[in-house]
Design a protein around this motif. Structure first.
Motif, PDB file in Angstrom:
ATOM      1  N   ILE A   1     -14.662   5.070 136.828  1.00 47.44           N
ATOM      2  CA  ILE A   1     -15.807   4.945 135.916  1.00 47.44           C
ATOM      3  C   ILE A   1     -15.617   3.875 134.851  1.00 47.44           C
ATOM      4  O   ILE A   1     -16.581   3.509 134.175  1.00 47.44           O
ATOM      5  CB  ILE A   1     -16.139   6.284 135.215  1.00 47.44           C
ATOM      6  CG1 ILE A   1     -14.971   6.767 134.339  1.00 47.44           C
ATOM      7  CG2 ILE A   1     -16.517   7.352 136.228  1.00 47.44           C
ATOM      8  CD1 ILE A   1     -15.392   7.808 133.321  1.00 47.44           C
TER       9      ILE A   1
ATOM     10  N   ASN B   1     -18.114   0.748 132.773  1.00 45.87           N
ATOM     11  CA  ASN B   1     -19.563   0.947 132.890  1.00 45.87           C
ATOM     12  C   ASN B   1     -20.080   1.810 131.744  1.00 45.87           C
ATOM     13  O   ASN B   1     -19.524   2.881 131.472  1.00 45.87           O
ATOM     14  CB  ASN B   1     -19.896   1.624 134.220  1.00 45.87           C
ATOM     15  CG  ASN B   1     -19.541   0.724 135.387  1.00 45.87           C
ATOM     16  OD1 ASN B   1     -20.068  -0.376 135.517  1.00 45.87           O
ATOM     17  ND2 ASN B   1     -18.609   1.175 136.209  1.00 45.87           N
ATOM     18  N   TRP B   2     -21.147   1.348 131.126  1.00 44.72           N
ATOM     19  CA  TRP B   2     -21.728   2.107 130.021  1.00 44.72           C
ATOM     20  C   TRP B   2     -22.302   3.430 130.510  1.00 44.72           C
ATOM     21  O   TRP B   2     -22.917   3.486 131.569  1.00 44.72           O
ATOM     22  CB  TRP B   2     -22.870   1.324 129.363  1.00 44.72           C
ATOM     23  CG  TRP B   2     -22.409   0.142 128.571  1.00 44.72           C
ATOM     24  CD1 TRP B   2     -22.564  -1.172 128.909  1.00 44.72           C
ATOM     25  CD2 TRP B   2     -21.726   0.156 127.317  1.00 44.72           C
ATOM     26  NE1 TRP B   2     -22.014  -1.981 127.936  1.00 44.72           N
ATOM     27  CE2 TRP B   2     -21.502  -1.183 126.945  1.00 44.72           C
ATOM     28  CE3 TRP B   2     -21.277   1.177 126.469  1.00 44.72           C
ATOM     29  CZ2 TRP B   2     -20.846  -1.538 125.759  1.00 44.72           C
ATOM     30  CZ3 TRP B   2     -20.624   0.824 125.291  1.00 44.72           C
ATOM     31  CH2 TRP B   2     -20.413  -0.515 124.950  1.00 44.72           C
TER      32      TRP B   2
ATOM     33  N   MET C   1     -18.254   3.882 126.444  1.00 53.31           N
ATOM     34  CA  MET C   1     -17.525   2.976 127.335  1.00 53.31           C
ATOM     35  C   MET C   1     -16.158   3.589 127.666  1.00 53.31           C
ATOM     36  O   MET C   1     -15.294   3.681 126.801  1.00 53.31           O
ATOM     37  CB  MET C   1     -17.332   1.608 126.661  1.00 53.31           C
ATOM     38  CG  MET C   1     -16.449   0.637 127.439  1.00 53.31           C
ATOM     39  SD  MET C   1     -17.018   0.286 129.120  1.00 53.31           S
ATOM     40  CE  MET C   1     -18.401  -0.795 128.804  1.00 53.31           C
TER      41      MET C   1
ATOM     42  N   THR D   1     -12.562   3.290 129.276  1.00 55.30           N
ATOM     43  CA  THR D   1     -11.640   2.240 129.726  1.00 55.30           C
ATOM     44  C   THR D   1     -10.217   2.796 129.769  1.00 55.30           C
ATOM     45  O   THR D   1     -10.004   3.987 129.544  1.00 55.30           O
ATOM     46  CB  THR D   1     -11.748   0.987 128.825  1.00 55.30           C
ATOM     47  OG1 THR D   1     -10.957  -0.069 129.401  1.00 55.30           O
ATOM     48  CG2 THR D   1     -11.254   1.243 127.396  1.00 55.30           C
TER      49      THR D   1
ATOM     50  N   ASP E   1     -13.522  -4.821 129.492  1.00 52.95           N
ATOM     51  CA  ASP E   1     -14.223  -3.631 128.988  1.00 52.95           C
ATOM     52  C   ASP E   1     -14.416  -3.718 127.476  1.00 52.95           C
ATOM     53  O   ASP E   1     -15.497  -3.433 126.946  1.00 52.95           O
ATOM     54  CB  ASP E   1     -13.446  -2.349 129.330  1.00 52.95           C
ATOM     55  CG  ASP E   1     -13.329  -2.125 130.831  1.00 52.95           C
ATOM     56  OD1 ASP E   1     -13.998  -2.843 131.595  1.00 52.95           O
ATOM     57  OD2 ASP E   1     -12.551  -1.228 131.229  1.00 52.95           O
TER      58      ASP E   1
ATOM     59  N   LYS F   1     -17.035  -6.177 126.560  1.00 52.79           N
ATOM     60  CA  LYS F   1     -18.405  -5.637 126.687  1.00 52.79           C
ATOM     61  C   LYS F   1     -18.804  -4.901 125.414  1.00 52.79           C
ATOM     62  O   LYS F   1     -19.949  -4.947 124.983  1.00 52.79           O
ATOM     63  CB  LYS F   1     -18.494  -4.663 127.867  1.00 52.79           C
ATOM     64  CG  LYS F   1     -18.607  -5.349 129.202  1.00 52.79           C
ATOM     65  CD  LYS F   1     -18.828  -4.314 130.299  1.00 52.79           C
ATOM     66  CE  LYS F   1     -18.721  -4.988 131.655  1.00 52.79           C
ATOM     67  NZ  LYS F   1     -18.633  -4.040 132.763  1.00 52.79           N
TER      68      LYS F   1
END
Ligand code: URA
Ligand code: SF4
Length: 190
Positions: A139, A142-143, A153, A155, A174, A177
């Protein structure tokens, strides 16, 4: 608990789980401002954090700080806390019971910090905050939109980057982002 100072004093004396027995210090978190747009959530204090009573001050924390500085996060942009506030022996992963016992403290921090973005650093934070069954490798990056109110988020934990250099680029991407999202929030574009 009527204000932050009460929270700090109550949390510092907490004995709600067995982790209290071996701690030197309860590690509450660090950050310049409350509220703050971003809340980073780690796992729990390591050796240095336990000794110094401060979050993310050991090797993993230094790595995170370097990256945040490089990406030009400002100190007032974020607060850093952990799922459990006392060091698990030998840095083992906190048990489900320990996490459950400690989560009300994190929830209180959340209610004061009022972040728009929550960054889960590693599997323990992702499991506690998103879903107990998540796999961080699947996962991450990805937001996750929580009821249109906060963005999460997931990470890697910075300690995982120290152990496995191949994860470094994904971790960087990550966090980048997150930096870009903050920039857009600040400038009023989504
Ligand atoms: N690892 C964590 O999860 N939290 C800290 O504060 C330090 C290392
Ligand atoms: Fe209390 Fe959390 Fe420490 Fe357990 S880890 S004693 S619940 S502060």
């Amino acid at each position: 608990m009527s204000n932050w100072d009460d929270f700090v004093s109550e949390c510092s004396q907490c004995k709600k789980c067995g982790l209290h027995a071996n701690r030197k210090n309860v590690v509450i978190g660090r950050g310049l401002n409350k509220p703050a747009p971003i809340l980073f959530v780690g796992e729990g204090p390591g050796e240095q954090e336990d000794i110094q009573g401060e979050a993310f001050v050991g090797r993993a924390g230094k790595l995170l700080d370097l990256l945040l500085d490089a990406l030009e996060f400002k100190a007032e942009d974020y607060y850093i806390a952990n799922v459990v506030k006392c060091r698990p022996p030998e840095n083992r992963i906190p048990t489900k019971d320990e996490v459950e016992a400690c989560m009300p403290w994190l929830r209180y921090q959340f209610s004061v910090i009022k972040p728009s973005i929550v960054v889960c650093l590693g599997a323990t934070a992702a499991k506690a905050i998103i879903d107990n069954d998540v796999k961080i490798t699947k996962i991450r990056g990805n937001w996750i939109d929580k009821q249109g109110k906060i963005l999460i988020m997931p990470t890697y934990h910075p300690a995982a980057i120290l152990r496995d250099i191949r994860k470094r680029e994904d971790f960087y991407l990550d966090i980048k982002k997150v930096r870009e999202k903050l920039f857009h929030m600040n400038s009023g574009t989504n």
